[in-house]
Design a protein around this motif. Structure first.
Motif, PDB file in Angstrom:
ATOM      1  N   PHE A 119       0.808  -1.190  -0.108  1.00 43.32           N
ATOM      2  CA  PHE A 119       0.065   0.209   0.008  1.00 43.32           C
ATOM      3  C   PHE A 119       1.050   1.251   0.178  1.00 43.32           C
ATOM      4  CE2 PHE A 119      -2.505   3.515   2.047  1.00 43.32           C
ATOM      5  CZ  PHE A 119      -3.644   3.271   1.743  1.00 43.32           C
ATOM      6  N   ALA A 120       1.947   1.085   0.887  1.00 41.87           N
ATOM      7  CA  ALA A 120       2.875   2.574   0.974  1.00 41.87           C
ATOM      8  C   ALA A 120       3.533   2.584  -0.408  1.00 41.87           C
ATOM      9  CB  ALA A 120       3.905   2.318   2.170  1.00 41.87           C
ATOM     10  N   GLU A 121       3.832   1.477  -0.960  1.00 40.39           N
ATOM     11  CA  GLU A 121       4.744   1.668  -2.158  1.00 40.39           C
ATOM     12  C   GLU A 121       3.897   2.000  -3.470  1.00 40.39           C
ATOM     13  OE1 GLU A 121       6.443  -2.217  -2.490  1.00 40.39           O
ATOM     14  OE2 GLU A 121       8.219  -1.696  -1.068  1.00 40.39           O
ATOM     15  N   ARG A 122       2.653   1.722  -3.525  1.00 41.40           N
ATOM     16  CA  ARG A 122       1.655   2.065  -4.597  1.00 41.40           C
ATOM     17  C   ARG A 122       1.103   3.704  -4.451  1.00 41.40           C
ATOM     18  NH1 ARG A 122      -1.029  -2.536  -2.910  1.00 41.40           N
ATOM     19  NH2 ARG A 122      -2.767  -1.312  -2.471  1.00 41.40           N
ATOM     20  N   HIS A 123       1.197   4.029  -3.335  1.00 44.44           N
ATOM     21  CA  HIS A 123       0.596   5.665  -3.316  1.00 44.44           C
ATOM     22  C   HIS A 123       1.640   6.707  -3.348  1.00 44.44           C
ATOM     23  CE1 HIS A 123      -2.572   2.963  -2.112  1.00 44.44           C
ATOM     24  NE2 HIS A 123      -3.526   3.905  -2.132  1.00 44.44           N
ATOM     25  N   ARG A 124       1.183   7.824  -3.520  1.00 41.13           N
ATOM     26  CA  ARG A 124       2.086   9.339  -3.398  1.00 41.13           C
ATOM     27  C   ARG A 124       2.035   9.630  -2.135  1.00 41.13           C
ATOM     28  NH1 ARG A 124       0.340  11.695  -8.912  1.00 41.13           N
ATOM     29  NH2 ARG A 124      -1.527  11.422  -7.706  1.00 41.13           N
ATOM     30  N   TRP A 125       2.941  10.152  -1.389  1.00 39.81           N
ATOM     31  CA  TRP A 125       3.126  10.592  -0.020  1.00 39.81           C
ATOM     32  C   TRP A 125       3.971  11.916  -0.218  1.00 39.81           C
ATOM     33  CZ3 TRP A 125       0.276   7.718   3.463  1.00 39.81           C
ATOM     34  CH2 TRP A 125       0.090   6.376   2.856  1.00 39.81           C
ATOM     35  N   GLN A 126       3.354  12.949   0.917  1.00 40.44           N
ATOM     36  CA  GLN A 126       4.443  14.148   0.937  1.00 40.44           C
ATOM     37  C   GLN A 126       5.672  13.686   1.705  1.00 40.44           C
ATOM     38  OE1 GLN A 126       2.264  16.379   3.985  1.00 40.44           O
ATOM     39  NE2 GLN A 126       0.910  17.205   2.359  1.00 40.44           N
ATOM     40  N   HIS A 127       5.687  12.521   2.469  1.00 38.06           N
ATOM     41  CA  HIS A 127       6.968  12.063   3.134  1.00 38.06           C
ATOM     42  C   HIS A 127       6.958  10.393   2.712  1.00 38.06           C
ATOM     43  CE1 HIS A 127       7.204  16.006   5.124  1.00 38.06           C
ATOM     44  NE2 HIS A 127       5.704  15.729   5.371  1.00 38.06           N
ATOM     45  N   PRO A 128       7.476  10.137   1.609  1.00 35.18           N
ATOM     46  CA  PRO A 128       7.464   8.756   1.138  1.00 35.18           C
ATOM     47  C   PRO A 128       8.187   7.859   2.054  1.00 35.18           C
ATOM     48  CG  PRO A 128       8.238  10.071  -0.387  1.00 35.18           C
ATOM     49  CD  PRO A 128       7.768  11.118   0.379  1.00 35.18           C
ATOM     50  N   ASP A 129       9.238   8.124   2.436  1.00 31.83           N
ATOM     51  CA  ASP A 129      10.161   7.382   3.324  1.00 31.83           C
ATOM     52  C   ASP A 129       9.516   7.149   4.568  1.00 31.83           C
ATOM     53  OD1 ASP A 129      11.915   7.215   1.009  1.00 31.83           O
ATOM     54  OD2 ASP A 129      13.356   8.658   1.843  1.00 31.83           O
ATOM     55  N   ARG A 130       8.977   8.111   5.007  1.00 34.09           N
ATOM     56  CA  ARG A 130       8.558   8.118   6.289  1.00 34.09           C
ATOM     57  C   ARG A 130       7.013   7.209   6.164  1.00 34.09           C
ATOM     58  NH1 ARG A 130       6.369  13.158   9.368  1.00 34.09           N
ATOM     59  NH2 ARG A 130       4.830  13.065   8.012  1.00 34.09           N
ATOM     60  N   ALA A 131       6.410   7.243   5.509  1.00 38.07           N
ATOM     61  CA  ALA A 131       5.064   6.536   5.295  1.00 38.07           C
ATOM     62  C   ALA A 131       5.620   5.078   5.061  1.00 38.07           C
ATOM     63  CB  ALA A 131       4.193   6.905   4.118  1.00 38.07           C
ATOM     64  N   LEU A 132       6.441   4.834   4.150  1.00 40.23           N
ATOM     65  CA  LEU A 132       6.911   3.174   4.054  1.00 40.23           C
ATOM     66  C   LEU A 132       7.624   2.767   5.181  1.00 40.23           C
ATOM     67  CD1 LEU A 132       7.255   0.802   2.256  1.00 40.23           C
ATOM     68  CD2 LEU A 132       9.561   2.019   1.574  1.00 40.23           C
ATOM     69  N   ARG A 133       8.112   3.494   6.020  1.00 37.34           N
ATOM     70  CA  ARG A 133       9.011   3.078   7.353  1.00 37.34           C
ATOM     71  C   ARG A 133       7.773   2.901   8.400  1.00 37.34           C
ATOM     72  NH1 ARG A 133      12.578   6.999  10.317  1.00 37.34           N
ATOM     73  NH2 ARG A 133      12.663   6.113  12.221  1.00 37.34           N
ATOM     74  N   LEU A 134       6.612   3.806   8.290  1.00 35.11           N
ATOM     75  CA  LEU A 134       5.710   3.424   9.475  1.00 35.11           C
ATOM     76  C   LEU A 134       4.659   2.389   9.045  1.00 35.11           C
ATOM     77  CD1 LEU A 134       4.406   7.141   9.789  1.00 35.11           C
ATOM     78  CD2 LEU A 134       5.286   5.709  11.790  1.00 35.11           C
TER      79      LEU A 134
END
Length: 138
Positions: free
Chosen positions: A70-85
């Motif tokens: 899910f984290a890898e398929r979406h765009r985030w303001q803080h992608p590294d943090r979202a993937l880590r969380l």
């Protein structure tokens, strides 16, 4: 939840398959909020910690095993943090509920690495040295 926030979240951050998964829409949107909302992060970890203990409606929830994807398929303001969380929360959820395994009157507990290398708990060095090999915890 109103349609306006849902539409805004989906248009900004989602691939097309997210728009088709209406059953999981509410949980999907809660996961997206971890990017900007500390309460959403706390809720994510509450779910992760209790995943093995409570019966969550799997037809309405994105399962922890899918959180990293899910984290890898979406765009985030803080992608590294979202993937880590999401990876950390997934790891917490998937480790829950695993029992310790008794071997020769000693208890093995789960170690880091998802059970591949169990550690001896509550034993002396002599008892650990006397053990010819370790068995994988189930």
């Amino acid at each position: 939840m109103t349609d306006k926030p849902r539409t805004a979240l989906v248009n900004v951050a989602c691939p097309a398959e997210c728009r088709r998964d209406l059953a999981r829409a509410a949980h999907h949107d809660r996961l997206l909020r971890i990017d900007a909302d500390p309460d959403a992060i706390a809720e994510l970890f509450e779910i992760a910690v209790t995943w093995a203990e409570l019966e969550y409606p799997v037809e309405e929830m994105i399962a922890p095993a899918a959180w990293t994807d899910f984290a890898e398929r979406h765009r985030w303001q803080h992608p590294d943090r979202a993937l880590r969380l999401l990876a950390l929360a997934s790891d917490v959820a998937l480790r829950g509920g695993r029992p310790a395994v008794a071997v020769r009157d000693e208890t093995l507990s789960m170690a880091s690495g998802d059970g591949i290398c169990p550690t001896l708990v509550g034993t002396s060095r002599q008892a650990a040295a006397a053990t010819p090999h370790l068995r994988l915890a189930h």
